[in-house]
Design a protein around this motif. Structure first.
Motif, PDB file in Angstrom:
ATOM      1  N   PRO A 171       8.350  19.114  -1.641  1.00  0.00           N
ATOM      2  CA  PRO A 171       7.062  18.933  -0.953  1.00  0.00           C
ATOM      3  C   PRO A 171       7.218  18.413   0.476  1.00  0.00           C
ATOM      4  O   PRO A 171       6.370  18.706   1.333  1.00  0.00           O
ATOM      5  N   ALA A 172       8.292  17.672   0.753  1.00  0.00           N
ATOM      6  CA  ALA A 172       8.537  17.236   2.130  1.00  0.00           C
ATOM      7  C   ALA A 172       8.832  18.444   3.016  1.00  0.00           C
ATOM      8  O   ALA A 172       8.310  18.556   4.132  1.00  0.00           O
ATOM      9  N   LEU A 173       9.646  19.359   2.525  1.00  0.00           N
ATOM     10  CA  LEU A 173       9.951  20.574   3.282  1.00  0.00           C
ATOM     11  C   LEU A 173       8.709  21.437   3.454  1.00  0.00           C
ATOM     12  O   LEU A 173       8.506  22.048   4.511  1.00  0.00           O
ATOM     13  N   ASP A 174       7.886  21.497   2.422  1.00  0.00           N
ATOM     14  CA  ASP A 174       6.631  22.248   2.528  1.00  0.00           C
ATOM     15  C   ASP A 174       5.760  21.686   3.651  1.00  0.00           C
ATOM     16  O   ASP A 174       5.130  22.440   4.405  1.00  0.00           O
ATOM     17  N   LEU A 183       0.835  -1.199   0.000  1.00  0.00           N
ATOM     18  CA  LEU A 183       0.000   0.000   0.000  1.00  0.00           C
ATOM     19  C   LEU A 183       0.870   1.250   0.000  1.00  0.00           C
ATOM     20  O   LEU A 183       1.959   1.266   0.575  1.00  0.00           O
ATOM     21  N   PRO A 184       0.397   2.337  -0.614  1.00  0.00           N
ATOM     22  CA  PRO A 184       1.179   3.578  -0.620  1.00  0.00           C
ATOM     23  C   PRO A 184       1.223   4.221   0.759  1.00  0.00           C
ATOM     24  O   PRO A 184       0.314   4.042   1.580  1.00  0.00           O
ATOM     25  N   LEU A 185       2.278   4.964   0.989  1.00  0.00           N
ATOM     26  CA  LEU A 185       2.404   5.739   2.224  1.00  0.00           C
ATOM     27  C   LEU A 185       1.466   6.936   2.167  1.00  0.00           C
ATOM     28  O   LEU A 185       1.457   7.674   1.176  1.00  0.00           O
ATOM     29  N   ILE A 186       0.734   7.165   3.230  1.00  0.00           N
ATOM     30  CA  ILE A 186      -0.146   8.327   3.246  1.00  0.00           C
ATOM     31  C   ILE A 186       0.665   9.621   3.239  1.00  0.00           C
ATOM     32  O   ILE A 186       0.217  10.650   2.733  1.00  0.00           O
ATOM     33  N   THR A 187       1.877   9.589   3.766  1.00  0.00           N
ATOM     34  CA  THR A 187       2.732  10.780   3.779  1.00  0.00           C
ATOM     35  C   THR A 187       3.371  11.068   2.429  1.00  0.00           C
ATOM     36  O   THR A 187       4.074  12.062   2.284  1.00  0.00           O
ATOM     37  N   ASP A 188       3.118  10.204   1.444  1.00  0.00           N
ATOM     38  CA  ASP A 188       3.552  10.523   0.079  1.00  0.00           C
ATOM     39  C   ASP A 188       2.566  11.461  -0.612  1.00  0.00           C
ATOM     40  O   ASP A 188       2.806  11.899  -1.737  1.00  0.00           O
ATOM     41  N   LEU A 189       1.455  11.766   0.058  1.00  0.00           N
ATOM     42  CA  LEU A 189       0.488  12.720  -0.480  1.00  0.00           C
ATOM     43  C   LEU A 189       0.694  14.088   0.156  1.00  0.00           C
ATOM     44  O   LEU A 189       0.868  14.202   1.368  1.00  0.00           O
ATOM     45  N   THR A 190       0.640  15.125  -0.646  1.00  0.00           N
ATOM     46  CA  THR A 190       0.628  16.483  -0.113  1.00  0.00           C
ATOM     47  C   THR A 190      -0.718  16.745   0.554  1.00  0.00           C
ATOM     48  O   THR A 190      -1.667  15.955   0.409  1.00  0.00           O
ATOM     49  N   ARG A 191      -0.834  17.861   1.231  1.00  0.00           N
ATOM     50  CA  ARG A 191      -2.104  18.194   1.872  1.00  0.00           C
ATOM     51  C   ARG A 191      -3.214  18.278   0.834  1.00  0.00           C
ATOM     52  O   ARG A 191      -4.322  17.758   1.045  1.00  0.00           O
ATOM     53  N   ASP A 192      -2.937  18.931  -0.300  1.00  0.00           N
ATOM     54  CA  ASP A 192      -3.965  19.084  -1.335  1.00  0.00           C
ATOM     55  C   ASP A 192      -4.344  17.738  -1.937  1.00  0.00           C
ATOM     56  O   ASP A 192      -5.522  17.491  -2.246  1.00  0.00           O
ATOM     57  N   GLN A 193      -3.378  16.861  -2.142  1.00  0.00           N
ATOM     58  CA  GLN A 193      -3.672  15.533  -2.696  1.00  0.00           C
ATOM     59  C   GLN A 193      -4.506  14.707  -1.728  1.00  0.00           C
ATOM     60  O   GLN A 193      -5.435  14.010  -2.141  1.00  0.00           O
ATOM     61  N   ILE A 244      11.168  10.385   3.268  1.00  0.00           N
ATOM     62  CA  ILE A 244      11.924  11.487   3.879  1.00  0.00           C
ATOM     63  C   ILE A 244      11.244  11.933   5.166  1.00  0.00           C
ATOM     64  O   ILE A 244      11.878  12.066   6.221  1.00  0.00           O
ATOM     65  N   LEU A 245       9.926  12.133   5.099  1.00  0.00           N
ATOM     66  CA  LEU A 245       9.171  12.579   6.270  1.00  0.00           C
ATOM     67  C   LEU A 245       9.159  11.526   7.371  1.00  0.00           C
ATOM     68  O   LEU A 245       9.170  11.850   8.563  1.00  0.00           O
ATOM     69  N   GLU A 246       9.131  10.273   6.997  1.00  0.00           N
ATOM     70  CA  GLU A 246       9.023   9.212   7.992  1.00  0.00           C
ATOM     71  C   GLU A 246      10.214   9.181   8.948  1.00  0.00           C
ATOM     72  O   GLU A 246      10.078   8.813  10.115  1.00  0.00           O
ATOM     73  N   GLN A 247      11.387   9.575   8.481  1.00  0.00           N
ATOM     74  CA  GLN A 247      12.543   9.630   9.377  1.00  0.00           C
ATOM     75  C   GLN A 247      12.283  10.585  10.547  1.00  0.00           C
ATOM     76  O   GLN A 247      12.599  10.293  11.698  1.00  0.00           O
ATOM     77  N   ILE A 248      11.668  11.719  10.227  1.00  0.00           N
ATOM     78  CA  ILE A 248      11.355  12.704  11.263  1.00  0.00           C
ATOM     79  C   ILE A 248      10.265  12.175  12.180  1.00  0.00           C
ATOM     80  O   ILE A 248      10.330  12.325  13.408  1.00  0.00           O
ATOM     81  N   LEU A 249       9.264  11.528  11.600  1.00  0.00           N
ATOM     82  CA  LEU A 249       8.173  10.984  12.402  1.00  0.00           C
ATOM     83  C   LEU A 249       8.677   9.896  13.339  1.00  0.00           C
ATOM     84  O   LEU A 249       8.221   9.787  14.490  1.00  0.00           O
TER      85      LEU A 249
END
Length: 368
Positions: free
Chosen positions: A188-191, A19-29, A151-156
């Motif tokens: 988009p990760a930085l955003d 399944l895709p990562l939910i954090t691969d979606l931007t807020r708008d997506q 990228i985001l998951e490392q921070i999470l």
């Protein structure tokens, strides 16, 4: 492509892994996905608050979202895709995670604690193609880019190992990989990190490191965010830099300087130049004088980094006296300069070292 909304069966463990990562979606997506699945776009903000500020580990913990919609999220997304395979804690409270990705590859991320801030260092690629001779990250070459979600998951992950009363305040994109070679995922990760609906970390508290890719520096500048740009310079002239940073022979220091000047003019942010001090290689008084001449007329900052010894590279850290002498030469030459504090010396502190050791262990098992 996201799974069909008609696929309402609970995924098996094998299916869940795909399944895709939910954090691969931007807020708008994510908002658009919510609308397409009979919910309000506001639902995306609820979901992101649970992920980025409330530190949940599964969708079922999102208790202000209906069970029906939580089940829909579980059927369509993963919240995490990595496994923590090693967690090291230094005597100075630096923490380092080795994460195994869904495909079996590994990346590292680090939490560095200071009295008034908690800084996280993250990776952007599996391996690195830049070939810097002192760095463990590139010894195995480049495997692939990380996705935005990875990228985001490392921070999470790090955000969930710190204390409940602690918060991540600063991000440095200085881990494994060349960040500007993966801008489509990084920006988009930085955003998301910067957005109030994400982690709300100010752009001025986010540093992006690069070996010096002029076109990509300009591209980052045109995003027009006040991120701190850190260029890994490591030498004051092309002849020496070609030896230390092999990609330089296709670029040259002058093109890098032109790009950093553009970054400063476009964003108003002073550029930092990272300079790793390698004993007997680039740490002489002559090198310091030449570096001062290159930077003294620029609104720049030099961050001196005494090398971490990595057995496979053969390079060593200079003496304290040599570091002090280099520092004073730059300061007297009119350059703003600091020496980076060494963190995590009693663990695998050098960038990529923990991953390298893991890969060596895997090779040993295969041989046996």
């Amino acid at each position: 492509m996201l799974p069909s909304e008609n696929d309402v069966t609970q995924p098996s463990s094998i299916e869940a892994c795909s399944l895709p990562l939910i954090t691969d979606l931007t807020r708008d997506q994510l908002a658009q996905w919510c609308i397409e699945h009979d919910s309000s776009s506001y639902r995306a903000d609820q979901i992101r608050r649970w992920i980025f500020t409330k530190r949940v580990n599964d969708f079922d913990a999102m208790h202000d979202i209906s069970k029906k919609f939580r089940d829909l999220l579980k059927e369509n997304f993963r919240l995490f895709s990595t496994t923590i395979v090693k967690h090291q804690t230094s005597k100075d409270r630096t923490e380092k995670l080795l994460l195994e990705l869904h495909d079996g590859h590994h990346v590292e991320c680090v939490l560095m604690r200071e009295p008034k801030r908690n800084t996280v260092c993250i990776s952007t690629q599996v391996g690195c193609a830049m070939g810097c001779v002192f760095c463990a990250s590139g010894l195995l070459g480049l495997t692939r880019n990380l996705t935005m979600g990875e990228i985001l998951e490392q921070i999470l992950r790090l955000d969930r190992v710190i204390g409940e009363d602690e918060r991540i305040s600063n991000i440095v994109v200085m881990g494994i990989g060349e960040p500007l070679a993966n801008l489509p995922a990084l920006i988009p990760a930085l955003d998301t990190l910067n957005h109030k609906g994400g982690m709300g970390i100010g752009a001025r508290k986010i540093t992006v490191s690069t070996v010096g890719l002029p076109a990509k520096i300009r591209e980052l500048a045109d995003v027009n965010k006040s991120y701190i740009l850190a260029v890994s310079l490591h030498a004051p002239n092309d002849k020496l830099r070609d030896q230390i940073v092999p990609t330089n022979n296709k670029i040259g220091i002058q093109k890098i300087m032109d790009a950093t000047d553009y970054y400063y003019v476009t964003t108003g942010r002073r550029v930092t130049f990272e300079y790793i001090l390698l004993a007997g290689v680039n740490d002489s008084p002559a090198h310091a004088h030449e570096l001062a001449g290159l930077l003294k007329h620029r609104n720049a900052h030099v961050n001196l980094i005494p090398a971490n010894g990595v057995e496979e590279t053969g390079y060593q850290s200079p003496t304290t006296a040599d570091v002090d002498r280099f520092f004073m030469t730059l300061a007297k030459g009119g350059v703003n300069v600091t020496v980076r504090k060494r963190k995590g010396d009693d663990i695998d502190a050098a960038c990529g070292q923990l991953r390298l050791n893991r890969e060596k262990e895997k090779d040993l098992v295969q041989v046996q």
